[in-house]
Design an enzyme around this catalytic site. Sequence first.
Site, PDB file in Angstrom:
ATOM      1  N   GLU A 129     -30.230 -22.991  39.682  1.00 41.08           N
ATOM      2  CA  GLU A 129     -29.378 -23.079  38.495  1.00 41.08           C
ATOM      3  C   GLU A 129     -29.732 -21.985  37.493  1.00 41.08           C
ATOM      4  OE1 GLU A 129     -26.977 -24.656  39.539  1.00 41.08           O
ATOM      5  OE2 GLU A 129     -26.766 -26.267  38.072  1.00 41.08           O
ATOM      6  N   THR A 182     -19.908 -20.019  33.179  1.00 46.16           N
ATOM      7  CA  THR A 182     -20.766 -20.889  32.359  1.00 46.16           C
ATOM      8  C   THR A 182     -21.363 -20.090  31.207  1.00 46.16           C
ATOM      9  OG1 THR A 182     -21.246 -22.282  34.251  1.00 46.16           O
ATOM     10  CG2 THR A 182     -22.797 -22.410  32.429  1.00 46.16           C
TER      11      THR A 182
HETATM   12  N1  HSE Z   1     -24.090 -28.431  31.003  1.00 41.00           N
HETATM   13  C1  HSE Z   1     -23.819 -27.035  31.077  1.00 41.00           C
HETATM   14  C2  HSE Z   1     -22.710 -26.637  30.132  1.00 41.00           C
HETATM   15  C3  HSE Z   1     -23.524 -26.495  32.433  1.00 41.00           C
HETATM   16  O1  HSE Z   1     -21.879 -27.466  29.797  1.00 41.00           O
HETATM   17  O2  HSE Z   1     -22.705 -25.471  29.741  1.00 41.00           O
HETATM   18  C4  HSE Z   1     -23.055 -27.446  33.453  1.00 41.00           C
HETATM   19  O3  HSE Z   1     -22.364 -26.867  34.489  1.00 41.00           O
END
Ligand code: HSE
Length: 308
Positions: A129, A182
């Site tokens: 991640e 993201t």
């Molecule tokens: N929780 C993180 C966000 C990434 O909302 O930026 C989840 O994929």
Amino acid sequence: MKRIKVFAPASIANLGCGFDIMGMALDEVGDVLEMTLDEDGKGISIVNETDVPLPADPEDNVITPVLRKFFALTGKTGRVDVRVLKKIFPGSGIGSSAASSAAAAFGINELFGAPLGEEDVVVCAMEGENLASGGYHADNAAPAVMGGITLIRGYEPLDIIKLPVPGNLYCPVIHPHLTVSTKQARSILPKEIPMHTAVTQWGNVGGLVAGLCSGNIELVGRSMRDAVAEPFRKQFIPGFDELRAKLLGAGALAMNISGSGPSVFALASRSDIAQRVGAIMERHFAQQGILSETYVVKVSNKGARLIA
Ligand code: HSE
């Protein structure tokens, strides 16, 4: 030489109010890896056998840092050959990088006889991640490894709590073909939030946890609201507010952005409502000339697992 086949599920992060701390695993949709271990060798190879584009250089594939973290934590050595047999499309917002990372972390641990506990398997998956999005978040990685609905109570130290999953939770998810990374979706968020926003958000997080623990699905639905990220992120999803009104009108309990988007998910307590809601989602984007894929799945208690 040992050879296994591993599956890890897609997942939805945030669940509305639980920005960076909550996530849930989906049934059936996910990644499949074949992993072979030669304990006398050294090195990592990754072959992509899907038609989903993945980085050609293994250094850029999320699987590599996951395997390295396992070796670092356990002191084990060996050669690992990975064949990617099934892959969620990257950037879809349903935990594509987490599914590969979770499958790799679970798989390498199994190949060595499971020296690590579940939480350390998540720690390995978080390395993937980090490579994918530049941050150590576990809101997709934890449900992809452990299954069900997970709460990251704390990151330092990591404290993951598995919450009960009511038996009748259905989840239509749509992936509209829009590009929102993201990194981009995080960069537009304010660094600080007003006190009244925080109060709204932690009220909802408490309601969501209470609803899951007591099996009160209406409470789960009305708590799945996001006052922190959604107001800024919904601009990336055309007609977001109208779509939510249509879905709630059709019987959905909630609708939110899945993780950082652009996927959107809803929640329903019956399979027929979930199917109907999925069809409305599809029509919404089709009417705007946006291609999409829809999945209507049950929330799953099962995480990463051996399939052969
Ligand atoms: N929780 C993180 C966000 C990434 O909302 O930026 C989840 O994929």
